[in-house]
Design a protein around this motif. Structure first.
Motif, PDB file in Angstrom:
ATOM      1  N   CYS A   1     -26.465 -33.627 -52.896  1.00 34.72           N
ATOM      2  CA  CYS A   1     -25.767 -32.664 -52.528  1.00 34.72           C
ATOM      3  C   CYS A   1     -26.474 -31.934 -51.454  1.00 34.72           C
ATOM      4  O   CYS A   1     -26.201 -30.496 -51.844  1.00 34.72           O
ATOM      5  CB  CYS A   1     -26.198 -32.142 -54.275  1.00 34.72           C
ATOM      6  SG  CYS A   1     -25.681 -33.143 -55.428  1.00 34.72           S
ATOM      7  N   GLY A   2     -26.756 -32.451 -50.690  1.00 37.69           N
ATOM      8  CA  GLY A   2     -27.401 -31.358 -49.351  1.00 37.69           C
ATOM      9  C   GLY A   2     -28.327 -30.818 -49.870  1.00 37.69           C
ATOM     10  O   GLY A   2     -29.004 -29.477 -49.598  1.00 37.69           O
ATOM     11  N   ILE A   3     -29.691 -31.175 -50.803  1.00 35.66           N
ATOM     12  CA  ILE A   3     -30.679 -30.967 -51.100  1.00 35.66           C
ATOM     13  C   ILE A   3     -31.803 -31.742 -50.435  1.00 35.66           C
ATOM     14  O   ILE A   3     -32.223 -32.610 -50.626  1.00 35.66           O
ATOM     15  CB  ILE A   3     -30.952 -30.540 -52.713  1.00 35.66           C
ATOM     16  CG1 ILE A   3     -29.552 -30.856 -53.770  1.00 35.66           C
ATOM     17  CG2 ILE A   3     -32.006 -30.484 -52.843  1.00 35.66           C
ATOM     18  CD1 ILE A   3     -29.963 -29.735 -54.907  1.00 35.66           C
ATOM     19  N   PRO A   4     -32.610 -30.906 -49.900  1.00 33.34           N
ATOM     20  CA  PRO A   4     -33.544 -32.002 -48.436  1.00 33.34           C
ATOM     21  C   PRO A   4     -34.671 -32.270 -49.775  1.00 33.34           C
ATOM     22  O   PRO A   4     -35.201 -33.128 -48.583  1.00 33.34           O
ATOM     23  CB  PRO A   4     -33.563 -30.931 -47.948  1.00 33.34           C
ATOM     24  CG  PRO A   4     -33.953 -28.958 -48.545  1.00 33.34           C
ATOM     25  CD  PRO A   4     -32.898 -29.772 -49.434  1.00 33.34           C
ATOM     26  N   ALA A   5     -35.176 -31.393 -50.202  1.00 31.28           N
ATOM     27  CA  ALA A   5     -36.092 -31.839 -51.151  1.00 31.28           C
ATOM     28  C   ALA A   5     -36.200 -31.776 -52.666  1.00 31.28           C
ATOM     29  O   ALA A   5     -36.097 -30.627 -52.820  1.00 31.28           O
ATOM     30  CB  ALA A   5     -37.168 -31.549 -50.219  1.00 31.28           C
TER      31      ALA A   5
ATOM     32  N   THR B 128     -30.558 -39.866 -47.354  1.00 36.66           N
ATOM     33  CA  THR B 128     -29.542 -39.863 -46.516  1.00 36.66           C
ATOM     34  C   THR B 128     -29.628 -41.248 -45.903  1.00 36.66           C
ATOM     35  O   THR B 128     -29.928 -41.663 -45.083  1.00 36.66           O
ATOM     36  CB  THR B 128     -28.689 -38.316 -45.650  1.00 36.66           C
ATOM     37  OG1 THR B 128     -29.795 -38.381 -44.219  1.00 36.66           O
ATOM     38  CG2 THR B 128     -29.334 -37.315 -47.097  1.00 36.66           C
TER      39      THR B 128
ATOM     40  N   ARG C  12     -33.303 -38.864 -55.238  1.00 36.38           N
ATOM     41  CA  ARG C  12     -33.739 -38.486 -53.601  1.00 36.38           C
ATOM     42  C   ARG C  12     -31.621 -38.751 -53.266  1.00 36.38           C
ATOM     43  O   ARG C  12     -32.093 -37.658 -52.236  1.00 36.38           O
ATOM     44  CB  ARG C  12     -34.687 -39.478 -52.843  1.00 36.38           C
ATOM     45  CG  ARG C  12     -35.966 -39.067 -53.288  1.00 36.38           C
ATOM     46  CD  ARG C  12     -36.726 -40.156 -53.050  1.00 36.38           C
ATOM     47  NE  ARG C  12     -37.049 -40.057 -51.506  1.00 36.38           N
ATOM     48  CZ  ARG C  12     -37.707 -41.222 -50.714  1.00 36.38           C
ATOM     49  NH1 ARG C  12     -38.254 -41.890 -51.084  1.00 36.38           N
ATOM     50  NH2 ARG C  12     -37.852 -41.004 -49.646  1.00 36.38           N
TER      51      ARG C  12
ATOM     52  N   ALA D  41     -29.795 -35.980 -54.147  1.00 34.73           N
ATOM     53  CA  ALA D  41     -29.891 -34.454 -53.614  1.00 34.73           C
ATOM     54  C   ALA D  41     -28.893 -34.846 -52.397  1.00 34.73           C
ATOM     55  O   ALA D  41     -29.211 -33.721 -51.593  1.00 34.73           O
ATOM     56  CB  ALA D  41     -31.596 -34.537 -53.216  1.00 34.73           C
ATOM     57  N   GLY D  42     -29.501 -36.248 -51.946  1.00 29.26           N
ATOM     58  CA  GLY D  42     -29.128 -36.477 -50.468  1.00 29.26           C
ATOM     59  C   GLY D  42     -27.859 -35.672 -50.079  1.00 29.26           C
ATOM     60  O   GLY D  42     -27.150 -35.087 -49.190  1.00 29.26           O
TER      61      GLY D  42
ATOM     62  N   HIS E 240     -38.493 -35.872 -50.929  1.00 29.19           N
ATOM     63  CA  HIS E 240     -37.615 -35.860 -49.803  1.00 29.19           C
ATOM     64  C   HIS E 240     -36.555 -36.651 -50.343  1.00 29.19           C
ATOM     65  O   HIS E 240     -36.546 -37.776 -50.660  1.00 29.19           O
ATOM     66  CB  HIS E 240     -38.117 -36.083 -47.950  1.00 29.19           C
ATOM     67  CG  HIS E 240     -39.390 -35.227 -47.748  1.00 29.19           C
ATOM     68  ND1 HIS E 240     -39.283 -34.487 -47.038  1.00 29.19           N
ATOM     69  CD2 HIS E 240     -40.293 -35.069 -48.135  1.00 29.19           C
ATOM     70  CE1 HIS E 240     -39.935 -33.867 -46.657  1.00 29.19           C
ATOM     71  NE2 HIS E 240     -41.231 -34.169 -46.997  1.00 29.19           N
ATOM     72  N   ALA E 241     -35.313 -35.858 -50.289  1.00 29.60           N
ATOM     73  CA  ALA E 241     -33.538 -36.382 -50.170  1.00 29.60           C
ATOM     74  C   ALA E 241     -33.616 -38.145 -49.261  1.00 29.60           C
ATOM     75  O   ALA E 241     -34.391 -38.018 -48.482  1.00 29.60           O
ATOM     76  CB  ALA E 241     -32.685 -35.626 -49.848  1.00 29.60           C
TER      77      ALA E 241
END
Length: 282
Positions: free
Chosen positions: A112-116, A166, A106, A109-110, A163-164
């Motif tokens: 890297c801009g991956i939302p989920a 941030t 998670r 992903a946050g 979900h990612a």
């Protein structure tokens, strides 16, 4: 661009009440202890922390927790922290427990801009089906519970949507760093540090050794400076200050090695040492 700051106090000065923080470390290994102490002195409260665990009662994030500065923790492990458990069970602290691998992904992903993303971890458990207590009331009842998560089948296997993560800020620690924010971590102290750094909108890195740009071999760099906004060079004393979460030692007459397979322990209830199987083939 020179990203160094003159002091830990300067580094954390802009962190406001209610900020979300991604914090590196595993137990007390690789924790940004100097930045945490500076944030404690700065006085920000109502903090929402994302970290593998919350330190101990005396060290790491436990310093902020004990002072009542943390409102919410997203992590995978309570650890050696009785105050953490007390605050959670009395409704003073909201806690979202996440499988360790899922927490790492998670954060990544946050960054890297991956939302989920979908993962099989937690399918068929309360993690996916909801109902895990996030916050208790003072009588021990459940005030806030985890929601039901979306699931989906791929190739006849069920996965749960995660979900990612941030955060407003990230606090990390590295073995070496240059003035541009390129970081190198030392062995297991790398742990969650690169992931936390990626997930922070503003990342503060304390480094045990500050080097000049160009001194780090590009192949040596674990985290590029694009993810780091401020670099704090630690003093030799600060760099050397490291704590052990649980210290264990052997008795003076106690061997630290396992019983040899040629002389198995025959005492009652002893766990037998397995004899290695004969290797077949080349």
């Amino acid at each position: 661009m020179d990203k160094t700051v003159g002091s830990a106090a300067e580094a954390v000065a802009a962190i406001p009440d209610g900020a979300s923080l991604a914090v590196g470390g595993f137990g007390l290994c690789g924790i940004p202890s100097t930045l945490i102490e500076a944030l404690h002195a700065q006085g920000a409260s109502g903090l929402r922390v994302v970290s593998n665990n919350c330190g101990t009662d005396a060290h790491g994030l436990g310093v902020l927790l004990g002072a009542g500065r943390i409102a919410r923790v997203t992590g995978s492990y309570v650890g050696e922290n009785k105050e953490f458990a007390r605050q959670y069970l009395t409704g003073e602290l909201e806690v979202e427990l996440v499988p360790q691998g899922t927490l790492a992904e998670r954060l990544r992903a946050g960054g890297c801009g991956i939302p989920a993303f979908y993962t099989p971890a937690g399918v068929g458990t309360p993690l996916a089906e909801g109902g895990i207590p996030w916050r208790h009331d003072r009588e021990g009842g459940v005030l806030v519970a985890s929601p039901v998560k979306e699931t989906r089948d791929f190739d006849r296997t069920t996965y749960v949507l995660e979900h990612a993560l941030t955060c407003d800020f990230a606090l990390v620690r590295a073995a070496k760093g240059d003035r541009h924010g390129n970081l190198v971590f030392e062995k297991s102290a790398r742990n969650f540090n690169p992931l936390a750094a990626m997930a922070g909108a503003v990342t503060l890195a304390e480094v045990e050794e500050l080097v000049e740009p160009g001194e780090l071999d590009p192949d040596e760099i674990h985290l590029p400076g694009v993810f780091v906004q401020h670099v704090l060079a630690l003093t030799p004393a600060q760099a050397a200050e490291k704590h052990i979460e649980r210290r264990t030692v052997s008795a003076p007459d106690e061997t630290p090695y396992a019983t040899p397979v040629s002389a198995p322990d025959t005492t009652p209830d002893a766990t037998p040492v397995p004899v290695p199987r004969e290797r077949v083939g080349a």
